[in-house]
Each structure stands twice: as structure tokens, then as C-alpha cells.
Design a protein around this motif. Structure first.
Motif, PDB file in Angstrom:
ATOM      1  N   LEU A 169     -70.180  25.127 -14.830  1.00 22.11           N
ATOM      2  CA  LEU A 169     -69.420  24.907 -13.602  1.00 22.11           C
ATOM      3  C   LEU A 169     -67.917  25.077 -13.810  1.00 22.11           C
ATOM      4  O   LEU A 169     -67.129  24.833 -12.887  1.00 22.11           O
ATOM      5  CB  LEU A 169     -69.699  23.502 -13.063  1.00 22.11           C
ATOM      6  N   ALA A 170     -67.530  25.472 -15.006  1.00 21.19           N
ATOM      7  CA  ALA A 170     -66.103  25.641 -15.293  1.00 21.19           C
ATOM      8  C   ALA A 170     -65.480  26.606 -14.295  1.00 21.19           C
ATOM      9  O   ALA A 170     -66.025  27.678 -14.004  1.00 21.19           O
ATOM     10  CB  ALA A 170     -65.910  26.151 -16.716  1.00 21.19           C
ATOM     11  N   GLY A 171     -64.335  26.210 -13.753  1.00 22.77           N
ATOM     12  CA  GLY A 171     -63.639  27.053 -12.802  1.00 22.77           C
ATOM     13  C   GLY A 171     -63.933  26.731 -11.358  1.00 22.77           C
ATOM     14  O   GLY A 171     -63.292  27.268 -10.450  1.00 22.77           O
ATOM     15  N   PHE A 172     -64.903  25.844 -11.113  1.00 19.16           N
ATOM     16  CA  PHE A 172     -65.244  25.451  -9.751  1.00 19.16           C
ATOM     17  C   PHE A 172     -64.885  23.983  -9.538  1.00 19.16           C
ATOM     18  O   PHE A 172     -65.167  23.135 -10.381  1.00 19.16           O
ATOM     19  CB  PHE A 172     -66.738  25.632  -9.478  1.00 19.16           C
ATOM     20  N   ASP A 173     -64.254  23.690  -8.420  1.00 21.74           N
ATOM     21  CA  ASP A 173     -64.027  22.306  -8.032  1.00 21.74           C
ATOM     22  C   ASP A 173     -65.046  21.940  -6.973  1.00 21.74           C
ATOM     23  O   ASP A 173     -66.012  21.241  -7.229  1.00 21.74           O
ATOM     24  CB  ASP A 173     -62.600  22.121  -7.522  1.00 21.74           C
ATOM     25  N   LYS A 174     -64.847  22.474  -5.784  1.00 23.17           N
ATOM     26  CA  LYS A 174     -65.835  22.339  -4.730  1.00 23.17           C
ATOM     27  C   LYS A 174     -66.227  23.738  -4.275  1.00 23.17           C
ATOM     28  O   LYS A 174     -65.395  24.633  -4.206  1.00 23.17           O
ATOM     29  CB  LYS A 174     -65.294  21.532  -3.556  1.00 23.17           C
ATOM     30  N   ALA A 175     -67.510  23.914  -3.987  1.00 22.12           N
ATOM     31  CA  ALA A 175     -67.978  25.243  -3.582  1.00 22.12           C
ATOM     32  C   ALA A 175     -69.313  25.103  -2.876  1.00 22.12           C
ATOM     33  O   ALA A 175     -70.049  24.131  -3.072  1.00 22.12           O
ATOM     34  CB  ALA A 175     -68.115  26.161  -4.794  1.00 22.12           C
ATOM     35  N   SER A 176     -69.627  26.084  -2.058  1.00 22.94           N
ATOM     36  CA  SER A 176     -70.935  26.169  -1.417  1.00 22.94           C
ATOM     37  C   SER A 176     -71.856  26.987  -2.319  1.00 22.94           C
ATOM     38  O   SER A 176     -71.477  28.063  -2.784  1.00 22.94           O
ATOM     39  CB  SER A 176     -70.812  26.824  -0.044  1.00 22.94           C
ATOM     40  N   VAL A 177     -73.025  26.473  -2.597  1.00 18.67           N
ATOM     41  CA  VAL A 177     -73.973  27.153  -3.478  1.00 18.67           C
ATOM     42  C   VAL A 177     -75.335  27.221  -2.796  1.00 18.67           C
ATOM     43  O   VAL A 177     -75.653  26.405  -1.926  1.00 18.67           O
ATOM     44  CB  VAL A 177     -74.108  26.432  -4.848  1.00 18.67           C
ATOM     45  N   ASP A 178     -76.130  28.207  -3.185  1.00 18.42           N
ATOM     46  CA  ASP A 178     -77.496  28.328  -2.700  1.00 18.42           C
ATOM     47  C   ASP A 178     -78.431  27.626  -3.680  1.00 18.42           C
ATOM     48  O   ASP A 178     -78.370  27.869  -4.892  1.00 18.42           O
ATOM     49  CB  ASP A 178     -77.906  29.788  -2.552  1.00 18.42           C
ATOM     50  N   VAL A 179     -79.272  26.759  -3.157  1.00 18.58           N
ATOM     51  CA  VAL A 179     -80.189  25.981  -3.980  1.00 18.58           C
ATOM     52  C   VAL A 179     -81.614  26.420  -3.659  1.00 18.58           C
ATOM     53  O   VAL A 179     -82.065  26.318  -2.512  1.00 18.58           O
ATOM     54  CB  VAL A 179     -80.032  24.469  -3.726  1.00 18.58           C
ATOM     55  N   ALA A 180     -82.317  26.923  -4.651  1.00 19.90           N
ATOM     56  CA  ALA A 180     -83.695  27.378  -4.478  1.00 19.90           C
ATOM     57  C   ALA A 180     -84.643  26.295  -4.957  1.00 19.90           C
ATOM     58  O   ALA A 180     -84.704  25.984  -6.153  1.00 19.90           O
ATOM     59  CB  ALA A 180     -83.936  28.677  -5.242  1.00 19.90           C
ATOM     60  N   PHE A 181     -85.378  25.700  -4.024  1.00 15.92           N
ATOM     61  CA  PHE A 181     -86.361  24.661  -4.331  1.00 15.92           C
ATOM     62  C   PHE A 181     -87.739  25.295  -4.505  1.00 15.92           C
ATOM     63  O   PHE A 181     -88.096  26.227  -3.784  1.00 15.92           O
ATOM     64  CB  PHE A 181     -86.452  23.643  -3.197  1.00 15.92           C
ATOM     65  N   THR A 182     -88.496  24.780  -5.439  1.00 19.73           N
ATOM     66  CA  THR A 182     -89.885  25.202  -5.617  1.00 19.73           C
ATOM     67  C   THR A 182     -90.788  24.016  -5.320  1.00 19.73           C
ATOM     68  O   THR A 182     -90.782  23.017  -6.047  1.00 19.73           O
ATOM     69  CB  THR A 182     -90.145  25.703  -7.039  1.00 19.73           C
ATOM     70  N   ALA A 183     -91.556  24.109  -4.219  1.00 18.12           N
ATOM     71  CA  ALA A 183     -92.427  23.009  -3.822  1.00 18.12           C
ATOM     72  C   ALA A 183     -93.770  23.077  -4.531  1.00 18.12           C
ATOM     73  O   ALA A 183     -94.357  22.061  -4.881  1.00 18.12           O
ATOM     74  CB  ALA A 183     -92.638  23.021  -2.310  1.00 18.12           C
ATOM     75  N   SER A 184     -94.259  24.301  -4.755  1.00 20.86           N
ATOM     76  CA  SER A 184     -95.568  24.451  -5.384  1.00 20.86           C
ATOM     77  C   SER A 184     -95.658  25.824  -6.020  1.00 20.86           C
ATOM     78  O   SER A 184     -95.000  26.772  -5.577  1.00 20.86           O
ATOM     79  CB  SER A 184     -96.683  24.271  -4.344  1.00 20.86           C
ATOM     80  N   GLU A 185     -96.469  25.932  -7.045  1.00 23.76           N
ATOM     81  CA  GLU A 185     -96.631  27.210  -7.752  1.00 23.76           C
ATOM     82  C   GLU A 185     -98.071  27.341  -8.211  1.00 23.76           C
ATOM     83  O   GLU A 185     -98.656  26.394  -8.740  1.00 23.76           O
ATOM     84  CB  GLU A 185     -95.677  27.271  -8.942  1.00 23.76           C
ATOM     85  N   ARG A 186     -98.645  28.511  -7.977  1.00 21.04           N
ATOM     86  CA  ARG A 186    -100.018  28.793  -8.406  1.00 21.04           C
ATOM     87  C   ARG A 186     -99.994  30.068  -9.256  1.00 21.04           C
ATOM     88  O   ARG A 186     -99.655  31.155  -8.768  1.00 21.04           O
ATOM     89  CB  ARG A 186    -100.925  28.971  -7.195  1.00 21.04           C
ATOM     90  N   ALA A 187    -100.335  29.941 -10.513  1.00 20.50           N
ATOM     91  CA  ALA A 187    -100.287  31.069 -11.439  1.00 20.50           C
ATOM     92  C   ALA A 187    -101.616  31.820 -11.468  1.00 20.50           C
ATOM     93  O   ALA A 187    -102.695  31.212 -11.374  1.00 20.50           O
ATOM     94  CB  ALA A 187     -99.935  30.575 -12.842  1.00 20.50           C
ATOM     95  N   ASP A 188    -101.512  33.139 -11.597  1.00 13.49           N
ATOM     96  CA  ASP A 188    -102.674  34.002 -11.832  1.00 13.49           C
ATOM     97  C   ASP A 188    -103.757  33.809 -10.764  1.00 13.49           C
ATOM     98  O   ASP A 188    -104.910  33.532 -11.071  1.00 13.49           O
ATOM     99  CB  ASP A 188    -103.242  33.727 -13.228  1.00 13.49           C
ATOM    100  N   VAL A 189    -103.373  33.961  -9.494  1.00 14.46           N
ATOM    101  CA  VAL A 189    -104.330  33.807  -8.403  1.00 14.46           C
ATOM    102  C   VAL A 189    -104.390  35.100  -7.598  1.00 14.46           C
ATOM    103  O   VAL A 189    -103.469  35.920  -7.617  1.00 14.46           O
ATOM    104  CB  VAL A 189    -103.947  32.630  -7.481  1.00 14.46           C
ATOM    105  N   LEU A 190    -105.484  35.283  -6.882  1.00 16.69           N
ATOM    106  CA  LEU A 190    -105.635  36.426  -5.993  1.00 16.69           C
ATOM    107  C   LEU A 190    -104.946  36.122  -4.666  1.00 16.69           C
ATOM    108  O   LEU A 190    -105.087  35.022  -4.116  1.00 16.69           O
ATOM    109  CB  LEU A 190    -107.106  36.731  -5.751  1.00 16.69           C
ATOM    110  N   THR A 191    -104.206  37.105  -4.142  1.00 12.58           N
ATOM    111  CA  THR A 191    -103.488  36.893  -2.887  1.00 12.58           C
ATOM    112  C   THR A 191    -103.626  38.104  -1.980  1.00 12.58           C
ATOM    113  O   THR A 191    -103.864  39.225  -2.440  1.00 12.58           O
ATOM    114  CB  THR A 191    -101.984  36.628  -3.120  1.00 12.58           C
ATOM    115  N   VAL A 192    -103.464  37.835  -0.679  1.00  7.99           N
ATOM    116  CA  VAL A 192    -103.427  38.890   0.327  1.00  7.99           C
ATOM    117  C   VAL A 192    -102.334  38.521   1.327  1.00  7.99           C
ATOM    118  O   VAL A 192    -101.916  37.362   1.398  1.00  7.99           O
ATOM    119  CB  VAL A 192    -104.774  39.037   1.082  1.00  7.99           C
TER     120      VAL A 192
END
Length: 351
Positions: free
Chosen positions: A273-296
């Protein structure tokens, strides 16, 4: 916008498949029919239910220090941007210093000899940390505790009463950073009047979520932060709070309370965070994850007359309907499983 609810899927399929079924045939039996207007391939992948929300990088939630007791004239305020540690003053009313102590329980009563409770132990823990001794750190306010308090009061230049008034101390989780002043030296403040605002000293990102997105916020969960300079930073959800506010409408009347989910994210490596005091950032939340599944694609789902969901399998010029079980919905795709569905299969997408 993520597609993540069954209701959304029903809306997609109901218009084309309210009467779709196996028509008396065994599931999976091929039928001569026209090809669907579009097709897709059953793919194997890791399906992630995630959502990006804008957050504010700063020092966490801001809190206000207010005048207690009888109020009075502001004679001193800790400087904006300064860091106040345990035992140091935050402000002074009528030259009486009000000091910071560490703890989670607010000061709510006058403490004196004979009192017992968690708040007594919290005070004694602070006195011991400041170097005062001669008493036992427990939940009993003894004469020995009062003697230590008198010594502490003398060192602060306060009246040596051996009692601790709620208006003499402010409790916080740790060191605080003065964010701003709500009053000026010389102001006359009434009890409850705001004097200054403060935060913690750790750099944090605060995000407000709609209640419908509460599934995204799990304490201890990992998030990805996109900084204004394009760098990606890892973070951890450290606090999740439900906040209810009652906005004031025009004319001073109160409108309906609004409920939001306030999420505090701690950055895993503060150096990023060096160089930032206050800033707007994008936060990516992950609610659920399913590995190696079939999808359509979600649009490929059919609502079967027999109940549940199905897919229209395309094989050359012929098609057949198979039943599938659905799992996670995310990013316009849905997890599917069942004995008749395989990777690489071509399925129709109804009009």
C-alpha cells in the motif's frame, strides 16, 4: 451481473420448456427434431461465484469521541493525523485530560473501592500495562486499586480521588489515529457533543454490501484487491458488521431505516500500500468455488414437465432430452451432473 439464483434460472427456462419432457420415452431416447437455434459445449472447469464491489482504502471505521459528564470548554485536542497510545490524552475539557485506554468494554459507570466486574479488570489491566503496581489484576476494585488510581491521577495532573469517572477515559481496541476535529479549542460543548473522530492505525479497506450480497462476506475469507495503479493485492476479511441507519428526509423527518453489511478487509502485505493514503479500490469477493465440474450456459437449461432440469443434447440432426442435477450458478454458467452428461457434449440453447 452474476446469475446466482434458481429464480433467475426458472425465469430463463420457463418460457421455452414449461411442457418439455421425455414424452413417454425413456430418458435420453433420440428424437427427430429440428436443431435448436444455438448450441454450446459442456465444459469442465473451476466455477467461481464472485463479485467485485468498490471499497475505500483508509484506516477502517471512523468513530467519534464525545464529551461526557457535564461538558465544558474544549482546552486541548490531539492533532489531526497524530497517533495516540495507551495512557495518552485524546482531548481536555476545562483542562481535565481525557486519556485513551485499551479495551472492548466502554466506560459506563464510576469505578470505586468495592466495585466488581469485567470493567474493573479491564481498568486494572491498563494500569498494570502503564507500570502501576501494588494491586492484583482481577475483577475487584480494592483499596490497593484506588491507591494505584490516585498515583495515576497525580501523574496526569488530575484530582486524586481514587475513583475513575466514565468521562475521564476512552476505550479503544489499540492505538488510534486522529482523523479529524469536530470541535475547536475554546468551544463550549454539551454532554454528548462530538469532539473528534478517530480510527485504528492499520490500513484497511471498508466495503458496504447490500443485505442480498451478505453471502459474499465471511470473516476470514480471502479477497482480491485491485489498486488504482493496476496492482493486485491480497486481503483477508477481518470484520463483518450489520449497520442500520435511519436517514433524515427533507424537512427533518426520519425515513425508513436502511440496513447494509459493512465489511472490513485487512491487506495481507501492508507494504503493497506504499504511496496510497486514501483511495477507491475494487474488491473481488469469492462466495463459493467448485473445482473440476461440468458446466453449461444457464440459458441451456430446460425446465422439465416431470420436475427438475434437463438439457437438449444435439447429435447430428437429431436431439434428445436428458435430465441433469444443477449445482453452483455463477458468471452466466451452471454446474451440471448426472449419468447422461459428459464433457464435450453439444447441447442446445432454446430461443
Amino acid at each position: 451481473m452474476l446469475v446466482g439464483t434458481v429464480a433467475a434460472v426458472v425465469a430463463v427456462g420457463a418460457g421455452v420448456a414449461a411442457a418439455v419432457g421425455f414424452g413417454g420415452r425413456d430418458p435420453g431416447t433420440a428424437a427427430a427434431s429440428s436443431r435448436p437455434p444455438a448450441t454450446a459445449t459442456v465444459t469442465r472447469q473451476t466455477l467461481v461465484d464472485s463479485e467485485s464491489v468498490s471499497g475505500e482504502l483508509g484506516y477502517g471505521t471512523s468513530r467519534a469521541a464525545t464529551a461526557r459528564g457535564q461538558g465544558g470548554t474544549v482546552t486541548w485536542l490531539a492533532g489531526t493525523g497524530s497517533v495516540v497510545k495507551r495512557g495518552k490524552p485524546l482531548y481536555a475539557i476545562d483542562t481535565e485530560k481525557v486519556v485513551l485506554l485499551y479495551g472492548s468494554l466502554p466506560a459506563y459507570r464510576t469505578l470505586r473501592s468495592g466495585d466488581e466486574g469485567t470493567d474493573v479488570k479491564q481498568l486494572e489491566q491498563n494500569l498494570a500495562a502503564l507500570g502501576y503496581d501494588g494491586f492484583t489484576v482481577d475483577d475487584e476494585y480494592t483499596d490497593a486499586t484506588a491507591d494505584a488510581v490516585e498515583q495515576w491521577q497525580e501523574d496526569l495532573g488530575l484530582d486524586q480521588t481514587g475513583r475513575v469517572e466514565p468521562g475521564q477515559i476512552v476505550y479503544a481496541a489499540g492505538e488510534v489515529r486522529i482523523e479529524g476535529h469536530e470541535a475547536s479549542v475554546g468551544d463550549l460543548v454539551q454532554p454528548g457533543g462530538s469532539l473528534l473522530t478517530y480510527t485504528g492505525i492499520a490500513r484497511q479497506v471498508v466495503v458496504e454490501l447490500d443485505v442480498d450480497d451478505q453471502r459474499l462476506a465471511r470473516k476470514g475469507g480471502k479477497v482480491d484487491l485491485s489498486m488504482p495503479d493496476g496492482k493486485d493485492v491480497k486481503g483477508t476479511i477481518s470484520l463483518v458488521e450489520t449497520v442500520v441507519t435511519t436517514p433524515t428526509a427533507n424537512g427533518g423527518a426520519e425515513s425508513e431505516p436502511e440496513t447494509t453489511i459493512e465489511v472490513t478487509v485487512t491487506v495481507d502485505d501492508p507494504k503493497t500500500l506504499a504511496g496510497f493514503d486514501k483511495a477507491s479500490v475494487d474488491v473481488a469477493f469469492t462466495a463459493s468455488e467448485r473445482a473440476d465440474v461440468l458446466t453449461v450456459p444457464v440459458a441451456a437449461l430446460l425446465v422439465l414437465a416431470e420436475g427438475g432440469y434437463g438439457l437438449e443434447v444435439v447429435e447430428g440432426s437429431a436431439t434428445r432430452i436428458i435430465a441433469v442435477r444443477t449445482g453452483l450458478f455463477a458468471s452466466g454458467r451452471v454446474e451440471v451432473s448426472g449419468p447422461d452428461v459428459t464433457e464435450g457434449m453439444t447441447v442446445g440453447i432454446p430461443k
